[in-house]
Design a protein around this motif. Sequence first.
Motif, PDB file in Angstrom:
ATOM      1  N   ARG A 282      -9.203   2.166  -1.266  1.00 54.98           N
ATOM      2  CA  ARG A 282      -8.548   1.535  -0.118  1.00 54.98           C
ATOM      3  C   ARG A 282      -9.259   1.933   1.183  1.00 54.98           C
ATOM      4  O   ARG A 282      -9.787   3.037   1.280  1.00 54.98           O
ATOM      5  CB  ARG A 282      -7.084   1.984  -0.060  1.00 54.98           C
TER       6      ARG A 282
ATOM      7  N   MET B 280      -5.371   3.294   5.598  1.00 53.38           N
ATOM      8  CA  MET B 280      -4.604   4.293   4.854  1.00 53.38           C
ATOM      9  C   MET B 280      -4.110   5.389   5.786  1.00 53.38           C
ATOM     10  O   MET B 280      -3.016   5.921   5.611  1.00 53.38           O
ATOM     11  CB  MET B 280      -5.447   4.897   3.720  1.00 53.38           C
TER      12      MET B 280
ATOM     13  N   MET C  90       0.842  -1.212   0.000  1.00 52.29           N
ATOM     14  CA  MET C  90       0.000   0.000   0.000  1.00 52.29           C
ATOM     15  C   MET C  90       0.869   1.250   0.000  1.00 52.29           C
ATOM     16  O   MET C  90       0.645   2.193  -0.759  1.00 52.29           O
ATOM     17  CB  MET C  90      -0.886   0.023   1.254  1.00 52.29           C
ATOM     18  N   ARG C  91       1.874   1.255   0.885  1.00 53.08           N
ATOM     19  CA  ARG C  91       2.717   2.451   1.013  1.00 53.08           C
ATOM     20  C   ARG C  91       3.565   2.654  -0.235  1.00 53.08           C
ATOM     21  O   ARG C  91       3.747   3.785  -0.693  1.00 53.08           O
ATOM     22  CB  ARG C  91       3.588   2.347   2.274  1.00 53.08           C
TER      23      ARG C  91
ATOM     24  N   LEU D 256      -6.640   7.760  -1.583  1.00 49.23           N
ATOM     25  CA  LEU D 256      -7.440   6.695  -0.982  1.00 49.23           C
ATOM     26  C   LEU D 256      -7.918   5.683  -2.004  1.00 49.23           C
ATOM     27  O   LEU D 256      -7.857   4.488  -1.800  1.00 49.23           O
ATOM     28  CB  LEU D 256      -8.668   7.281  -0.268  1.00 49.23           C
TER      29      LEU D 256
ATOM     30  N   HIS E  46      -1.038   4.168   7.201  1.00 51.27           N
ATOM     31  CA  HIS E  46       0.058   4.194   6.221  1.00 51.27           C
ATOM     32  C   HIS E  46       0.598   5.620   6.027  1.00 51.27           C
ATOM     33  O   HIS E  46       1.801   5.819   5.883  1.00 51.27           O
ATOM     34  CB  HIS E  46      -0.412   3.618   4.879  1.00 51.27           C
TER      35      HIS E  46
ATOM     36  N   VAL F   2       1.356   4.235  -2.784  1.00 48.20           N
ATOM     37  CA  VAL F   2       1.170   5.664  -2.504  1.00 48.20           C
ATOM     38  C   VAL F   2       2.400   6.455  -2.963  1.00 48.20           C
ATOM     39  O   VAL F   2       2.285   7.500  -3.606  1.00 48.20           O
ATOM     40  CB  VAL F   2       0.910   5.902  -0.993  1.00 48.20           C
TER      41      VAL F   2
END
Lengths: 102, 102
Positions: free
Chosen positions: B48, B53, B25-26, B45, B56, B29
């Motif tokens: 997610r 989030m 996820m990170r 977002l 994160h 981003v």
Amino acid sequence: MPCPDHPSLATIDILTVLRALADPMRLAVVRQLHEQGEATCAELLRNRPKSSMSHHFHVLRDSGILHTRVEGLHHYNSLRRQELDQYFPGLMTSILLTTKES
Amino acid sequence: MPCPDHPSLATIDILTVLRALADPMRLAVVRQLHEQGEATCAELLRNRPKSSMSHHFHVLRDSGILHTRVEGLHHYNSLRRQELDQYFPGLMTSILLTTKES
């Protein structure tokens, strides 16, 4: 003693490599191998607990970072530097040569 | 709405940065911010879950990777690329420009 399996770097993604490196013990092993070139498991163990180091060796090997060759009763470990540099250009250099120690 | 705290990169070690980046996820981003330059939390977002989030964003901010500026009700996020390149030369380039996607 059979040689451990080594994955092809072509099957390893950057996230797997980052996860493997994002640990103080494993990063210390990688730094030692970078300086030393090749080291036995005993040399890498120092005063670290054998059971957890065995896990760390597995993680480093499964993520394509570590190569282990078996000669008699000894395991000799080294970085798969050339392949890592081919698949993740600049990554190991930036991590190993950073002036900011962890 | 107060601006979030941002640590000095001088206090952050490579292990902290690697840990922050070693998450799908990170990393997504970070890649989106690299492409987009600046993005609101809403833009980042997508579909997610908001709660995870938020965690994160905190991890990325606390590790010196993410800068957040507050303007009215909006949070605008960007990479602290120049500082990261100063303290960890080549790291972000190698991760962002790798041809091996995760």
